[in-house]
Design an enzyme around this catalytic site. Structure first.
Site, PDB file in Angstrom:
ATOM      1  N   ALA A  70      19.135 -27.062  15.312  1.00  0.00           N
ATOM      2  CA  ALA A  70      20.579 -26.907  15.489  1.00  0.00           C
ATOM      3  C   ALA A  70      21.068 -25.759  14.622  1.00  0.00           C
ATOM      4  O   ALA A  70      20.456 -25.417  13.610  1.00  0.00           O
ATOM      5  CB  ALA A  70      21.313 -28.197  15.123  1.00  0.00           C
ATOM      6  N   ASP A  71      22.175 -25.180  15.042  1.00  0.00           N
ATOM      7  CA  ASP A  71      22.836 -24.165  14.221  1.00  0.00           C
ATOM      8  C   ASP A  71      24.341 -24.343  14.359  1.00  0.00           C
ATOM      9  O   ASP A  71      24.853 -24.506  15.469  1.00  0.00           O
ATOM     10  CB  ASP A  71      22.448 -22.752  14.631  1.00  0.00           C
ATOM     11  CG  ASP A  71      22.889 -21.738  13.587  1.00  0.00           C
ATOM     12  OD1 ASP A  71      22.157 -21.569  12.591  1.00  0.00           O
ATOM     13  OD2 ASP A  71      23.978 -21.155  13.742  1.00  0.00           O
ATOM     14  N   THR A  72      25.027 -24.331  13.232  1.00  0.00           N
ATOM     15  CA  THR A  72      26.469 -24.564  13.218  1.00  0.00           C
ATOM     16  C   THR A  72      27.208 -23.296  12.824  1.00  0.00           C
ATOM     17  O   THR A  72      26.860 -22.645  11.841  1.00  0.00           O
ATOM     18  CB  THR A  72      26.816 -25.717  12.252  1.00  0.00           C
ATOM     19  OG1 THR A  72      26.118 -26.897  12.675  1.00  0.00           O
ATOM     20  CG2 THR A  72      28.312 -25.996  12.251  1.00  0.00           C
ATOM     21  N   GLY A 128      25.144 -25.403  18.100  1.00  0.00           N
ATOM     22  CA  GLY A 128      24.159 -25.249  19.158  1.00  0.00           C
ATOM     23  C   GLY A 128      23.025 -26.220  18.896  1.00  0.00           C
ATOM     24  O   GLY A 128      22.501 -26.288  17.784  1.00  0.00           O
ATOM     25  N   LYS A 172      15.249 -21.142  16.565  1.00  0.00           N
ATOM     26  CA  LYS A 172      14.646 -22.026  15.563  1.00  0.00           C
ATOM     27  C   LYS A 172      13.640 -22.976  16.210  1.00  0.00           C
ATOM     28  O   LYS A 172      12.517 -23.149  15.725  1.00  0.00           O
ATOM     29  CB  LYS A 172      15.739 -22.841  14.851  1.00  0.00           C
ATOM     30  CG  LYS A 172      16.639 -22.036  13.932  1.00  0.00           C
ATOM     31  CD  LYS A 172      17.727 -22.935  13.356  1.00  0.00           C
ATOM     32  CE  LYS A 172      18.677 -22.167  12.449  1.00  0.00           C
ATOM     33  NZ  LYS A 172      19.736 -23.044  11.888  1.00  0.00           N
TER      34      LYS A 172
END
Length: 203
Positions: free
Chosen positions: A76-78, A113, A59
């Site tokens: 961010a990635d959850t 992340g 991203k």
């Protein structure tokens, strides 16, 4: 007299209301919000933590490639998981229900992340971090599960759960960052920004 260097503008690579709210809590207002449209499908046998950090990096790097100006990009990635099993970002009532049933009465882990890229004079400086929080739900009755699903809170949420909503009443135990479960670990975000020369406290 030496003048303080101005902060670079912040670009958030997400349209997530929760991430915008979390940045606002630390008095950071993104100058732009540029959602990164990437394929979030896990690779074969990809584990939850590597998936979260890979997607965050993809991203951030995509947005960095789209802009010409100097800026700091936050992405961010959850990912929620029970053991090694990655729970989906639920898109339907049934997916929310299946996710809630899986976490009922047991611990699950939420990984975010975080990738922050400083783009200045076409040079990229990258900071990455994976943050883990352990969450335990009480054993839920069918009535509680059905009621929660009827609220539609879990739609588009990792693991079908919005921790800052009604689901908070189901949590019997949490270990780690609360903001991480919401989608952006603030402690790590501030540390990364500071390491990139962004003045968080003196602006």
């Amino acid at each position: 007299m030496k003048q303080n260097k101005k902060n670079l503008p912040i670009i958030l690579a997400s349209s997530s209301p929760a991430r915008i709210e979390l940045l606002n809590r630390i008095k950071i207002i993104p100058s732009q919000i540029i959602p990164a449209d990437i394929d979030e499908t896990p690779n074969l046998r990809e584990l939850p933590a590597p998936l979260a950090i890979r997607l965050a990096y993809e991203k951030a790097i995509k947005v960095a490639s789209q802009i010409e100006e100097s800026a700091i990009i936050i992405a961010a990635d959850t990912v929620a998981a029970v053991g090694r099993r990655i729970l989906p970002k639920a898109t339907t009532y049934e997916e929310v229900k299946n996710c809630i049933k899986m976490v009922s009465g047991r611990r699950h882990r939420v990984y975010t992340g975080l990738c922050i890229i400083k783009k200045e004079n076409d040079q990229l400086t990258v900071r990455q971090k994976i943050v883990q929080t352990i969450v335990k739900f009480k054993k839920l009755s069918d009535e509680e599960i059905n009621f929660y699903c009827s609220l539609d809170e879990g739609i588009d949420k990792a693991g079908g759960c919005k921790i800052s909503g009604y689901a908070e009443a189901f949590i019997s135990f949490i270990s780690g960052s609360y903001s991480n479960v919401m989608g952006l670990p603030l402690f790590e975000t501030v540390n990364a920004l500071t390491s990139l020369g962004f003045k968080v406290y003196n602006r």
